[in-house]
Structures are given as C-alpha cells and as structure tokens.
Write a protein that holds these residues in place. Structure first.
Motif, PDB file in Angstrom:
ATOM      1  N   SER A  64      30.382  46.415  50.370  1.00  0.00           N
ATOM      2  CA  SER A  64      30.695  47.995  49.985  1.00  0.00           C
ATOM      3  C   SER A  64      30.203  47.436  48.087  1.00  0.00           C
ATOM      4  CB  SER A  64      31.797  47.892  49.854  1.00  0.00           C
ATOM      5  OG  SER A  64      32.987  46.957  48.695  1.00  0.00           O
ATOM      6  N   LYS A  65      29.682  48.532  47.249  1.00  0.00           N
ATOM      7  CA  LYS A  65      29.815  48.436  45.814  1.00  0.00           C
ATOM      8  C   LYS A  65      30.593  47.544  45.183  1.00  0.00           C
ATOM      9  CE  LYS A  65      28.271  51.014  42.243  1.00  0.00           C
ATOM     10  NZ  LYS A  65      28.234  52.606  41.711  1.00  0.00           N
ATOM     11  N   GLN A  90      19.606  46.674  49.253  1.00  0.00           N
ATOM     12  CA  GLN A  90      19.722  47.620  50.343  1.00  0.00           C
ATOM     13  C   GLN A  90      20.912  48.565  50.469  1.00  0.00           C
ATOM     14  OE1 GLN A  90      17.411  45.709  52.607  1.00  0.00           O
ATOM     15  NE2 GLN A  90      14.979  46.753  51.684  1.00  0.00           N
ATOM     16  N   PRO A  91      20.221  49.904  50.444  1.00  0.00           N
ATOM     17  CA  PRO A  91      21.143  50.779  50.979  1.00  0.00           C
ATOM     18  C   PRO A  91      21.106  50.292  52.457  1.00  0.00           C
ATOM     19  CG  PRO A  91      19.884  51.884  50.279  1.00  0.00           C
ATOM     20  CD  PRO A  91      18.962  51.146  50.303  1.00  0.00           C
ATOM     21  N   PHE A  92      22.123  50.499  53.439  1.00  0.00           N
ATOM     22  CA  PHE A  92      23.062  50.607  54.523  1.00  0.00           C
ATOM     23  C   PHE A  92      22.457  52.128  54.756  1.00  0.00           C
ATOM     24  CE2 PHE A  92      25.245  51.073  58.413  1.00  0.00           C
ATOM     25  CZ  PHE A  92      24.988  49.294  59.518  1.00  0.00           C
ATOM     26  N   LYS A 105      27.377  51.644  51.908  1.00  0.00           N
ATOM     27  CA  LYS A 105      27.394  50.544  52.117  1.00  0.00           C
ATOM     28  C   LYS A 105      26.777  49.456  51.967  1.00  0.00           C
ATOM     29  CE  LYS A 105      28.620  51.217  56.706  1.00  0.00           C
ATOM     30  NZ  LYS A 105      28.510  50.475  58.097  1.00  0.00           N
ATOM     31  N   TYR A 106      25.787  48.202  51.775  1.00  0.00           N
ATOM     32  CA  TYR A 106      24.749  48.014  51.142  1.00  0.00           C
ATOM     33  C   TYR A 106      24.661  46.565  52.286  1.00  0.00           C
ATOM     34  CZ  TYR A 106      25.515  50.815  47.289  1.00  0.00           C
ATOM     35  OH  TYR A 106      25.388  52.223  46.467  1.00  0.00           O
ATOM     36  N   ILE A 162      29.944  43.553  45.762  1.00  0.00           N
ATOM     37  CA  ILE A 162      28.538  43.156  45.448  1.00  0.00           C
ATOM     38  C   ILE A 162      28.815  42.503  43.866  1.00  0.00           C
ATOM     39  CG2 ILE A 162      26.373  44.568  44.578  1.00  0.00           C
ATOM     40  CD1 ILE A 162      26.588  45.732  46.944  1.00  0.00           C
ATOM     41  N   LEU A 163      29.973  43.443  42.722  1.00  0.00           N
ATOM     42  CA  LEU A 163      30.054  43.453  41.521  1.00  0.00           C
ATOM     43  C   LEU A 163      31.260  41.664  41.747  1.00  0.00           C
ATOM     44  CD1 LEU A 163      30.072  44.227  38.960  1.00  0.00           C
ATOM     45  CD2 LEU A 163      32.171  45.736  39.517  1.00  0.00           C
ATOM     46  N   GLN A 164      32.329  42.094  42.806  1.00  0.00           N
ATOM     47  CA  GLN A 164      32.642  40.741  42.647  1.00  0.00           C
ATOM     48  C   GLN A 164      32.033  39.669  42.492  1.00  0.00           C
ATOM     49  OE1 GLN A 164      36.058  41.522  45.207  1.00  0.00           O
ATOM     50  NE2 GLN A 164      37.102  43.389  43.797  1.00  0.00           N
TER      51      GLN A 164
END
Length: 268
Positions: A145-146, A160-162, A127-128, A149-151
């Motif tokens: 989620s990654k 930032q990383p969670f 998670k971010y 973010i991309l979508q």
C-alpha cells in the motif's frame, strides 16, 4: 562448418517454463548447420576462444551467477567475439532503469518511478508493485500500500501501480523482424499462453520499443498488458535471454522461427 557456443542452463528450474526442453530442441536444429558446443553460463568463458560466435539462451536470472556473467561479457568484448544477443541492448540486460527512461520519454509503459517522492506521477492506486532493479522471473516483487511504501522508505527500487488489466501479451522479434505473439487469456496464469493474432496497431506499439532499443542483433520479447480501455502498456522489454515458449506454437510457426533464426545467425 563454423563453431557455435550455445550458452544455457539445462538444470534451471523456473515456474511455468521448461528451459531445458526449449534449448534441447534449438540445439538439435542448430547442429544441422554448426559444430555446436553447449556450456553453462558459469563455464562459458572457458570455450570462447574455440568458437566463431556465441548464442546466449535460457540461462536463468543473471543475478544467480552475476560474477561469472560479468567476466564473460568482459571477455567476449575484449576478444571481439560476436554474441547473439549482442550486448548493446538498453533494456533488461542493463537492469530495470530503462523503465524510468521510457517513462521520462512518454512511451506507453506501466507508470514507473524509483522513489516515493514521485508517487503522484503514478495516479491513484490502492496497491503498488515494488520491484528490484536487477530482478527477473518475479524475484523480489512485493505488493504494498502507499503507507507501507512510505513506512519502509522505499527507494532505488521500481514502484508501479497495481493495474487491473485484461490480459498480458508478448511479441517476439528476431533482430527487428516480428515473428509471433502469445497471450495469457487468464491474467492469473502468466505462462498459460495461447497464440495471439496481432493487428497493425499492436505491431506499431511493439516495434516502437524494438526501435528504441536499437540492439544490433538478437531475440527480443516485448511484454505488454491490455487495459480495459483497449490500450497496451509495456510491462517489460526482455533483450538478453527471453524464453520463447516454442512448445506452444504449431509446427509451421516453429519451422518459420527456426528458419529465420538460422538466417539471422548466418549474418554474424
């Protein structure tokens, strides 16, 4: 007796913090040494020519009154009126881009990027956290989620990383002098704070960000998180109007802080 303009918002409501109580206490102490005027940030500009200097305290997120704030900063700079905090800090008072600067300079911070194309710099994470660059008080923070973010093609926001950390800890400074530290033993209760006894390694960490910021004068709060390996990473460098949580200190600590604040103000 000098005239002091104390800028605050007694009506600002923020979860877990009573801004008005802290500032009512501070104004009661500063009235012992100054002719004091209090003003809301939207009205402060009307009083600046009648005072010797300005103290900016718990005014809430600037984005709530951005135009008034910008006009105020411009006016005090044009009229060469001293402010506390001074407006030459490089951290939160300028937005969150400083996290990218610190990342590029290899300071110990939570890894931070502002575009998905750089996400590999954040390592592996399920998670971010996605944050507004002009955000404050957790406004606008999203957990994604990654793929999400991309979508959404996230850009021009901080990513930032969670992290799974042990606890958050804050170090409080007047000018470049350490005052006290508080931490949240329960990481799910950010503002349920207790006094933290900082060791030398902790203070070297916190002071490195005070030195980097190089602000002329004011109160700074260095917020960090303790990882499971014992290391500290910077979460935020609050150099505009940090909440002080004075109500959580014992009487001796509060008296020391107020004394040191008065000493700092007399230098203006």
């Amino acid at each position: 007796m000098k005239k002091l303009l104390f800028v605050t918002d007694f009506y600002c409501e923020v979860k877990g913090r009573n801004y008005y109580e802290e500032d009512l206490y501070l104004t009661s102490k500063l009235m012992e040494d100054y002719n004091l005027i209090t003003a809301h940030p939207k009205q402060a500009i009307a009083f600046i020519e009648d005072v010797d200097f300005v103290v900016l305290r718990n005014t809430g997120p600037v984005k709530n009154y951005q135009e008034s704030y910008d006009d105020f900063v411009k006016a005090v700079q044009e009229k060469n009126i001293k402010t506390f905090n001074s407006f030459d800090g490089k951290a939160d008072m300028k937005g969150k881009d400083y996290m990218l600067q610190l990342m590029n300079q290899d300071y110990p911070i939570i890894p931070t990027i502002d575009h998905f194309s750089e996400i590999e710099k954040l390592g592996t994470s399920q998670k971010y956290l996605v944050k507004l660059k002009d955000g404050a008080d957790s406004i606008g923070i999203e957990i994604m989620s990654k793929n999400e973010i991309l979508q959404k093609k996230i850009s021009d926001k901080l990513i930032q990383p969670f992290l799974d950390f042990e606890y958050e800890v804050s170090f409080y400074y007047i000018d470049d002098e350490f005052q006290y530290a508080l931490y949240a033993p329960d990481k799910n209760k950010r503002w349920a704070l207790e006094v933290y006894h900082a060791n030398n390694e902790d203070l070297v960490f916190a002071k490195s960000f005070i030195d980097w910021n190089n602000m002329t004068r004011g109160i700074t709060r260095v917020d960090a998180c303790r990882l499971k390996d014992g290391s500290l990473l910077l979460v935020e460098l609050e150099d505009l109007n940090p909440y002080l949580s004075l109500d959580l200190l014992d009487e001796m600590m509060i008296e020391k802080f107020v004394k040191n604040l008065k000493i700092a103000l007399k230098k203006i």
